[in-house]
Write a protein that holds these residues in place. Structure first.
Motif, PDB file in Angstrom:
ATOM      1  N   VAL A  99      27.665 -45.460   3.473  1.00 31.04           N
ATOM      2  CA  VAL A  99      26.738 -45.114   2.362  1.00 31.04           C
ATOM      3  C   VAL A  99      25.479 -45.672   2.626  1.00 31.04           C
ATOM      4  N   THR A 100      25.534 -46.879   3.151  1.00 28.38           N
ATOM      5  CA  THR A 100      24.381 -47.790   3.332  1.00 28.38           C
ATOM      6  C   THR A 100      23.474 -47.288   4.418  1.00 28.38           C
ATOM      7  N   THR A 101      24.033 -46.531   5.497  1.00 28.58           N
ATOM      8  CA  THR A 101      23.203 -45.792   6.374  1.00 28.58           C
ATOM      9  C   THR A 101      22.264 -44.954   5.802  1.00 28.58           C
ATOM     10  N   ALA A 102      22.927 -44.150   4.539  1.00 30.94           N
ATOM     11  CA  ALA A 102      21.908 -43.102   3.851  1.00 30.94           C
ATOM     12  C   ALA A 102      20.810 -43.785   3.078  1.00 30.94           C
ATOM     13  N   ALA A 103      21.367 -44.952   2.505  1.00 39.10           N
ATOM     14  CA  ALA A 103      20.232 -45.653   1.764  1.00 39.10           C
ATOM     15  C   ALA A 103      19.158 -46.308   2.366  1.00 39.10           C
ATOM     16  N   LEU A 104      19.124 -46.261   3.856  1.00 37.21           N
ATOM     17  CA  LEU A 104      18.061 -46.801   4.588  1.00 37.21           C
ATOM     18  C   LEU A 104      17.057 -45.834   4.480  1.00 37.21           C
ATOM     19  N   LEU A 105      17.197 -44.722   4.040  1.00 33.71           N
ATOM     20  CA  LEU A 105      16.206 -43.976   4.176  1.00 33.71           C
ATOM     21  C   LEU A 105      14.958 -44.414   3.074  1.00 33.71           C
ATOM     22  N   ARG A 106      15.267 -45.144   2.154  1.00 35.69           N
ATOM     23  CA  ARG A 106      14.405 -45.632   1.305  1.00 35.69           C
ATOM     24  C   ARG A 106      14.308 -47.057   1.089  1.00 35.69           C
ATOM     25  N   HIS A 107      15.364 -47.817   1.573  1.00 36.95           N
ATOM     26  CA  HIS A 107      15.290 -49.055   1.510  1.00 36.95           C
ATOM     27  C   HIS A 107      15.535 -50.022   2.541  1.00 36.95           C
ATOM     28  N   PRO A 108      14.974 -51.373   2.640  1.00 42.15           N
ATOM     29  CA  PRO A 108      15.369 -52.139   3.701  1.00 42.15           C
ATOM     30  C   PRO A 108      16.838 -52.700   3.478  1.00 42.15           C
ATOM     31  N   LEU A 109      17.570 -52.975   4.442  1.00 37.71           N
ATOM     32  CA  LEU A 109      19.045 -53.277   4.731  1.00 37.71           C
ATOM     33  C   LEU A 109      19.804 -53.973   3.468  1.00 37.71           C
ATOM     34  N   ARG A 110      18.951 -55.095   3.122  1.00 38.95           N
ATOM     35  CA  ARG A 110      19.757 -55.573   2.116  1.00 38.95           C
ATOM     36  C   ARG A 110      19.744 -55.028   0.540  1.00 38.95           C
ATOM     37  N   GLU A 111      18.602 -54.472   0.429  1.00 42.08           N
ATOM     38  CA  GLU A 111      18.588 -53.359  -0.694  1.00 42.08           C
ATOM     39  C   GLU A 111      19.605 -52.502  -0.520  1.00 42.08           C
ATOM     40  N   ALA A 112      19.512 -51.815   0.730  1.00 43.86           N
ATOM     41  CA  ALA A 112      20.291 -50.460   1.076  1.00 43.86           C
ATOM     42  C   ALA A 112      21.852 -50.672   0.426  1.00 43.86           C
ATOM     43  N   ARG A 113      21.947 -51.890   1.008  1.00 47.56           N
ATOM     44  CA  ARG A 113      23.676 -52.326   0.628  1.00 47.56           C
ATOM     45  C   ARG A 113      23.930 -52.347  -0.881  1.00 47.56           C
ATOM     46  N   ALA A 114      22.996 -52.744  -1.563  1.00 48.90           N
ATOM     47  CA  ALA A 114      22.985 -52.879  -3.002  1.00 48.90           C
ATOM     48  C   ALA A 114      23.254 -51.386  -3.775  1.00 48.90           C
ATOM     49  N   VAL A 115      22.079 -50.730  -3.191  1.00 44.31           N
ATOM     50  CA  VAL A 115      21.798 -49.328  -3.599  1.00 44.31           C
ATOM     51  C   VAL A 115      23.359 -48.506  -3.209  1.00 44.31           C
ATOM     52  N   ALA A 116      23.654 -48.736  -1.882  1.00 39.88           N
ATOM     53  CA  ALA A 116      24.988 -47.993  -1.602  1.00 39.88           C
ATOM     54  C   ALA A 116      26.245 -48.524  -2.695  1.00 39.88           C
ATOM     55  N   ALA A 117      26.481 -49.711  -2.709  1.00 44.49           N
ATOM     56  CA  ALA A 117      27.279 -50.336  -3.626  1.00 44.49           C
ATOM     57  C   ALA A 117      27.199 -49.526  -5.177  1.00 44.49           C
ATOM     58  N   ASP A 118      26.053 -49.515  -5.592  1.00 48.71           N
ATOM     59  CA  ASP A 118      25.609 -48.616  -6.907  1.00 48.71           C
ATOM     60  C   ASP A 118      26.342 -47.229  -6.892  1.00 48.71           C
ATOM     61  N   CYS A 119      25.788 -46.570  -5.569  1.00 49.72           N
ATOM     62  CA  CYS A 119      26.039 -45.209  -5.606  1.00 49.72           C
ATOM     63  C   CYS A 119      27.784 -44.952  -5.720  1.00 49.72           C
ATOM     64  N   LEU A 120      28.584 -45.946  -4.868  1.00 49.05           N
ATOM     65  CA  LEU A 120      29.881 -45.775  -4.973  1.00 49.05           C
ATOM     66  C   LEU A 120      30.443 -46.102  -6.237  1.00 49.05           C
ATOM     67  N   ALA A 121      29.694 -46.819  -7.247  1.00 47.96           N
ATOM     68  CA  ALA A 121      30.417 -47.117  -8.423  1.00 47.96           C
ATOM     69  C   ALA A 121      29.990 -46.038  -9.277  1.00 47.96           C
ATOM     70  N   ARG A 122      28.864 -45.167  -9.029  1.00 51.15           N
ATOM     71  CA  ARG A 122      28.631 -43.847  -9.859  1.00 51.15           C
ATOM     72  C   ARG A 122      29.574 -42.895  -9.775  1.00 51.15           C
ATOM     73  N   VAL A 123      30.267 -43.066  -8.500  1.00 51.70           N
ATOM     74  CA  VAL A 123      31.365 -41.852  -8.042  1.00 51.70           C
ATOM     75  C   VAL A 123      32.628 -42.647  -8.706  1.00 51.70           C
ATOM     76  N   GLY A 124      32.913 -43.798  -9.143  1.00 49.76           N
ATOM     77  CA  GLY A 124      34.185 -44.560  -9.202  1.00 49.76           C
ATOM     78  C   GLY A 124      34.818 -44.906  -7.859  1.00 49.76           C
ATOM     79  N   MET A 125      34.161 -45.219  -7.022  1.00 48.58           N
ATOM     80  CA  MET A 125      34.853 -45.529  -5.642  1.00 48.58           C
ATOM     81  C   MET A 125      34.242 -46.897  -4.977  1.00 48.58           C
ATOM     82  N   ASP A 126      33.821 -47.763  -6.185  1.00 44.38           N
ATOM     83  CA  ASP A 126      33.693 -49.144  -5.895  1.00 44.38           C
ATOM     84  C   ASP A 126      34.732 -49.857  -5.180  1.00 44.38           C
ATOM     85  N   ALA A 127      36.057 -49.475  -5.575  1.00 44.57           N
ATOM     86  CA  ALA A 127      37.204 -50.656  -5.396  1.00 44.57           C
ATOM     87  C   ALA A 127      37.648 -50.159  -3.865  1.00 44.57           C
TER      88      ALA A 127
END
Ligand code: ADP
Ligand code: MG
Length: 242
Positions: A99-127
């Motif tokens: 998911v982080t690779t997709a977030a790199l479209l708009r964000h630098p790596l560190r931020e992309a990881r946080a965005v990816a974690a948030d997207c996983l949470a939005r679909v209930g997949m954070d675990a």
């Protein structure tokens, strides 16, 4: 104003007209089902919308701006992206890395990881963030695909048969998540799905393609009663659409 507007969209592969003079408008926050027999042009239409193919004729507007002919990463930045039919997440990576690779479209790596974690949470997949993709169940993979697409920051998201491998109860659960995304984020969704009962329940509006042409555009009830639609489905291999 429409978030997405398609006018006279046509795509030819040599002599084959895969998408034939298709026009429709989509409002923000709509959930639309795109259906039609195998080979009707659903994936081709998605590929046109996200810039993988260039239309032979016609145009596409996103928020009133012409976008046909733009490349996929440009369209993704402008807010329209799709999941891929039959593609899997990268198997060598964890779900979060995917998911982080997709977030790199708009964000630098560190931020992309946080965005990816948030997207996983939005679909209930954070675990499952640190799980290897190979170890995920089919519904988890489907939600992972949705999270990967979300990480590009879309307002219009096109889903191409992400629920194909799911049982009806698993589909219900994924559809619940899709509805939540629409409610919470006012995401606009266009969903291709073969399972007729599921798509009828999920969608407020259905677009029906047959041999590249848009033969119906209406509520699930209207479409189910439309003689052209009934003929299109009875004419082909009906079993796979039930
Ligand atoms: N890259 C391609 N080259 C040539 N023909 C294609 C290509 N992609 C799809 N087609 C043809 O275009 C038509 C529509 O295909 P497709 O968009 O995949 O339909 P669907 O997703 O509704 O099953 C089919 O006749 C298919 O064989
Ligand atoms: Mg397809």
């Amino acid at each position: 104003m429409s978030v997405l507007s398609v006018q006279g969209l046509t795509l030819k592969f040599g002599g084959l007209v895969a998408v034939n003079d298709v026009s429709f408008d989509v409002g923000a926050g709509e959930i639309i089902g795109l259906i039609g027999p195998n080979g009707a042009g659903k994936t081709s239409l998605f590929n046109l919308l996200v810039g993988l193919y260039r239309p032979t004729q016609g145009h596409i507007q996103l928020d009133g701006r012409r976008v046909d002919g733009r490349r996929p990463h440009v369209l993704a930045r402008q807010g329209m992206t799709k999941t891929f039919q039959n593609t899997a997440l990268f198997p060598e990576m964890t779900l979060l890395e995917n998911v982080t690779t997709a977030a790199l479209l708009r964000h630098p790596l560190r931020e992309a990881r946080a965005v990816a974690a948030d997207c996983l949470a939005r679909v209930g997949m954070d675990a499952a963030a640190d799980a290897d993709v190979d170890d995920l169940t089919f519904p988890q993979k489907a939600l992972g695909e949705v999270a990967r697409a979300l990480a590009t920051g879309p307002r219009v998201l096109l889903l191409d048969e992400v629920m194909a491998a799911l049982t009806p109860p698993e589909m219900d659960s994924v559809m619940g998540t899709l509805r939540d995304l629409r409610e919470r984020d006012r995401l606009t969704l266009i969903v291709v799905e073969h399972h007729m009962r599921a798509i009828m329940r999920l969608s407020e509006r259905l677009l029906v393609l047959n041999f590249g042409r848009l033969i119906a555009d209406g509520s699930p009830g209207e479409v189910a009663a439309n003689p052209d639609v009934i003929a299109a489905y009875l004419g082909g291999d009906h079993a796979q659409h039930t």
